[in-house]
Motif scaffolding. Structure first.
Motif, PDB file in Angstrom:
ATOM      1  N   VAL A  48       0.840  -1.193   0.000  1.00 26.49           N
ATOM      2  CA  VAL A  48       0.000   0.000   0.000  1.00 26.49           C
ATOM      3  C   VAL A  48       0.881   1.251   0.000  1.00 26.49           C
ATOM      4  O   VAL A  48       1.739   1.410   0.869  1.00 26.49           O
ATOM      5  CB  VAL A  48      -0.917   0.028   1.240  1.00 26.49           C
ATOM      6  N   ALA A  64       0.839   5.210   0.491  1.00 28.59           N
ATOM      7  CA  ALA A  64      -0.043   6.227   1.084  1.00 28.59           C
ATOM      8  C   ALA A  64       0.601   7.615   1.100  1.00 28.59           C
ATOM      9  O   ALA A  64       0.027   8.547   1.645  1.00 28.59           O
ATOM     10  CB  ALA A  64      -0.412   5.826   2.506  1.00 28.59           C
ATOM     11  N   HIS A 103      -3.376   4.745  -2.176  1.00 29.17           N
ATOM     12  CA  HIS A 103      -4.421   5.327  -1.349  1.00 29.17           C
ATOM     13  C   HIS A 103      -3.949   6.692  -0.842  1.00 29.17           C
ATOM     14  O   HIS A 103      -2.748   6.918  -0.692  1.00 29.17           O
ATOM     15  CB  HIS A 103      -4.675   4.387  -0.159  1.00 29.17           C
ATOM     16  N   ARG A 141       2.408  -1.319   4.375  1.00 33.69           N
ATOM     17  CA  ARG A 141       2.020   0.056   4.045  1.00 33.69           C
ATOM     18  C   ARG A 141       3.253   0.931   4.092  1.00 33.69           C
ATOM     19  O   ARG A 141       4.037   0.898   5.040  1.00 33.69           O
ATOM     20  CB  ARG A 141       0.969   0.547   5.029  1.00 33.69           C
TER      21      ARG A 141
END
Lengths: 97, 126
Positions: free
Chosen positions: B15, B17, B48, B125
């Motif tokens: 992920v 971010a 994201h 992440r």
């Protein structure tokens, strides 16, 4: 599939907590550790509870008390042993830091 | 007891971010993705929040003497990394068009994004 979201930072200083809420699904759980315990007083904490359920909201008691955060009925106070048990209860763990 | 191949292969979600220049996370996540890909582990990339800034056309990191790791995105297909998901809500919040520097980006709404993410055994992440 259920995800345990481990939130380690304060939602008052960055956006990790609010981003976590965006990806929170019904079967997930959320555990506040370290500075993440400050989120117990964050306005969006109620949203977290409403998205999953009170039984799936946790915080590390020693981390909270170290930060002068009093106990609350809006999350379950756990220790590191229980945190390890949560890692086994949920399918995946995602850390927000 | 020997684990079967199926049990040993875990699907990995990476992920992103943060923006391309805000932390080293973008470069580190791409390195991680390519390494997992070279070992033929199933990897999916998720973009994201500010991570969607990494996908847009026109980033020019070398213009400020920064290593332009974004060019390495083109290597993803060589490593069979084809599942690239972008959060549609994050794009809209930032007023961005679906004009990406790489191909085959799947723009999904926030619920589908969260559901696809939860399907992976390992979530990293950056």
């Amino acid at each position: 599939m259920s995800v345990l979201h481990l939130v380690r930072t304060s939602g008052f200083s960055d956006t990790n907590f609010t981003q976590c809420l965006e990806l929170l699904l019904k079967n997930d759980g959320i555990a506040l550790i370290d500075d993440g315990c400050y989120n117990l007083a964050h306005p969006a904490w109620r949203e977290a509870i409403s998205k999953i359920s009170l039984e799936q909201c946790f915080f590390i008691g020693t981390h909270a008390h170290a930060r002068a955060i009093k106990d609350t009925s809006e999350a379950t106070n756990i220790g590191l042993t229980e945190l390890n048990q949560l890692f086994l209860k949920f399918d995946t763990v995602m850390t927000w830091q | 007891m020997m684990q079967t191949d199926q049990q040993m292969t875990k699907s990995i979600a990476i992920v992103n971010a943060n923006g391309p220049l805000s932390t080293n996370g973008g470069k580190d996540s791409l390195d991680a993705a390519l390494i997992y890909g070279s070992y033929e582990q199933p990897v999916s990339l998720f973009f994201h929040a500010d991570g969607v800034f990494q996908l847009i056309q026109g980033n020019n990191l070398s213009s400020i003497e920064q290593k332009d790791y974004l060019k390495t995105f083109e290597a993803l297909t060589f490593y069979d990394i084809e599942n690239i998901y972008c959060c549609g809500q994050s794009l809209a919040q930032r007023g961005l068009e679906q004009d990406f520097a790489i191909e085959d980006v799947q723009v999904v709404n926030i619920d589908d994004f969260a559901t696809k993410l939860a399907e992976h055994q390992i979530i990293l992440r950056f």
